[in-house]
Design a protein around this motif. Structure first.
Motif, PDB file in Angstrom:
ATOM      1  N   THR A  63       0.816  -1.211   0.000  1.00  0.00           N
ATOM      2  CA  THR A  63       0.000   0.000   0.000  1.00  0.00           C
ATOM      3  C   THR A  63       0.854   1.266   0.000  1.00  0.00           C
ATOM      4  OG1 THR A  63      -1.750  -1.166   1.195  1.00  0.00           O
ATOM      5  CG2 THR A  63      -1.851   1.249   1.202  1.00  0.00           C
ATOM      6  N   ASP A 123      -5.817   3.795   2.592  1.00  0.00           N
ATOM      7  CA  ASP A 123      -5.221   3.496   1.288  1.00  0.00           C
ATOM      8  C   ASP A 123      -3.951   4.313   1.128  1.00  0.00           C
ATOM      9  OD1 ASP A 123      -5.964   6.119   0.482  1.00  0.00           O
ATOM     10  OD2 ASP A 123      -7.883   5.393  -0.288  1.00  0.00           O
ATOM     11  N   SER A 124      -3.363   4.301  -0.067  1.00  0.00           N
ATOM     12  CA  SER A 124      -2.066   4.943  -0.293  1.00  0.00           C
ATOM     13  C   SER A 124      -2.110   6.460  -0.170  1.00  0.00           C
ATOM     14  CB  SER A 124      -1.531   4.559  -1.678  1.00  0.00           C
ATOM     15  OG  SER A 124      -2.448   4.964  -2.688  1.00  0.00           O
TER      16      SER A 124
END
Length: 500
Positions: free
Chosen positions: A335, A392-393
């Motif tokens: 991620t 998330d990223s």
């Protein structure tokens, strides 16, 4: 009726700075659990390296995670019965010594089949947890039991974090000394050597119970005793998910999954699981058949529903922890595009919380009550996993780390609170209750990791949050332990243990 206590009165309180008396047993116990967890999850920091070394597919790597927790389902039930029968000292020593063997096989496996089989067999060491639960329950009074069980479980669980922190460094050093890119083999093998050496220390220094105390065994052995016809049927319902989890694993290994076993093997395993369940049904009925004709004396009775509620909670708490610590290094690595070492360090933050959170859950239960503590902690872990599902990223790494630790606190404190209740149901059956509830943790991990192999990381976290809500609702069926527990002495008299 005798008013003697199961544990002789003692003015000594829990003192983590002491290594005498019951505090010595506490330290020796959590260290045994630490080494089993250290070995059990010695593969987690190396998933990408193992995959590259043996040219594994992504699905094969994820299947290793499921295999790692599968055998622990029946092992915890069996080990719980063996512990009640033969005592924690002998059983834990055997687990520590024998468990090192599949560790060595895994470390030097040259093909996926050997790797998978040894990982499956390593699930055996995860059964060590239930041994320590019985050991603590025979050394600590009820007023300190939640705290003692929490320290045992929490500091022992830290073994997975220690593996994530230390083993990548050992692997780098080994690679520098011996050359090549397979330092992970030397690192995982080293963990097995350490665990085997500790088995000798544990055997020499541990006693099953304090001097002057009685080590209580079930009146009969061979199956779990229930005390009413309704409890028998409820017990058999709760045994079914353990077989279904093994069937789920079989499906994952079938040609429909990673093609590790053939269609004919799958059918044989399915038939075998059905036969085993009906065999256990018949054996349990024969073991408990008197309850269908003769009411059980009040002194022997307990409510199996309490065990069932705790099974559900441990499915959501420890089941999710096993699944998350297995996949978290890979999640961080993929991620946030991190190195193997950095991902392992950050992922260890989840298990690192065990040092305080699981003992904290036990202490809160001792201090404020078992059910209210579990209600608050279960609500917190549902919220924690919901937040992790949104990660998330695009998230700042520091915020992702903070949410991970927030979630981890409630998960592990919830585990401590669950096992603050287990020994207060019926002391002589603590090993069996701990075995069944502990097995439900592994059922949860098999289910969660199978789901992970089919969905995204985000959906995986949302599913765990949903099951935590189910656990929260089940808690309204849990009775707060109070008064005294009655246990039959070997001479036929009865002893009391104060609960509140």
């Amino acid at each position: 009726m005798s008013s003697s206590l199961l544990i002789p009165p003692s003015k000594d309180k829990i003192n983590v700075l002491s290594f005498t008396g019951k505090n010595r047993i506490l330290h020796l116990g959590w260290m045994a659990f630490f080494f089993t967890f250290f070995v059990w999850f010695n593969h987690a920091p190396f998933l990408s390296a193992i995959g590259e070394s043996l040219n594994l597919t992504r699905d094969q790597v994820k299947t290793l995670l499921i295999l790692n927790v599968a055998l622990t389902i029946p092992a915890r039930v069996i080990v719980g019965m063996l512990t009640d029968r033969f005592g924690p000292r002998l059983v834990y020593t055997a687990i520590l010594a024998i468990g090192a063997l599949p560790c060595f096989t895994f470390a030097f496996a040259q093909d996926y089949n050997t790797l998978a089989l040894s990982r499956f067999l390593l699930g055996f060491v995860g059964a060590g947890f239930v041994v320590g639960i019985r050991l603590m329950s025979d050394w600590f009074p009820a007023s300190e039991l939640g705290t003692a069980e929490g320290i045992y479980g929490g500091w022992g669980n830290f073994g997975s974090a220690a593996a994530a922190l230390l083993l990548p460094t050992i692997a780098i050093i080994a690679a520098a000394i011996f050359g090549g890119d397979e330092g992970w083999r030397y690192a995982t093998a080293t963990s097995g050597v350490v665990m085997m050496l500790y088995s000798v220390i544990f055997y020499k220094l541990v006693r099953d119970a304090p001097k002057g105390a009685t080590y209580f065994k079930p009146k009969k052995s061979g199956a779990m005793m229930v005390t009413s016809a309704g409890d028998f049927w409820l017990m058999m319902v709760f045994k079914l998910p353990m077989y279904l989890a093994l069937a789920l694993l079989t499906w994952k290994l079938s040609p429909a999954g990673v093609h590790l076993i053939t269609h004919s093997s799958v059918n044989i395993i399915y038939i075998g699981l059905i036969v085993l369940y009906f065999y256990e049904f018949v054996s349990s009925y024969r073991f408990n058949k008197e309850i269908f004709t003769t009411p059980m004396p009040e002194a022997h009775r307990y409510d199996f529903k309490q065990v069932g509620v705790l099974n559900i909670l441990y499915f959501a708490t420890f089941g999710s922890e096993l699944a998350v610590i297995s996949m978290l290094p890979l999640f961080y690595q993929e991620t946030f595009s991190l190195s193997m070492v950095m991902a392992g360090v950050l992922a260890s933050s989840y298990a690192f919380m065990n040092l305080m959170s699981r003992p904290g859950g036990g202490w809160l239960s001792d201090k404020f009550g078992r059910r209210i503590t579990l209600l608050i902690l279960t609500a917190g872990l549902a919220i924690g996993y919901l937040l992790m599902g949104f990660m998330d990223s695009t998230w700042p790494l520091a915020l992702a780390l903070l949410i991970t630790m927030f979630c981890s606190f409630f998960v592990q404190a919830g585990e401590g609170a669950v096992f603050a209740v287990i020994p207060l149901i019926k002391r002589s059956m603590t090993g069996q209750f701990a075995g069944m509830t502990g097995a439900y943790g592994n059922v949860g991990s098999v289910v969660y990791l199978t789901i992970l192999s089919l969905v995204s990381y985000q959906v995986f976290f949302f599913v765990i949050a949903a099951t935590a809500v189910v656990g929260f609702l089940a808690l309204f069926l849990l009775k707060e332990p109070e008064g005294v527990i009655i246990e039959e002495m070997p001479d036929g008299t009865f002893a009391q243990i104060q609960v509140s």
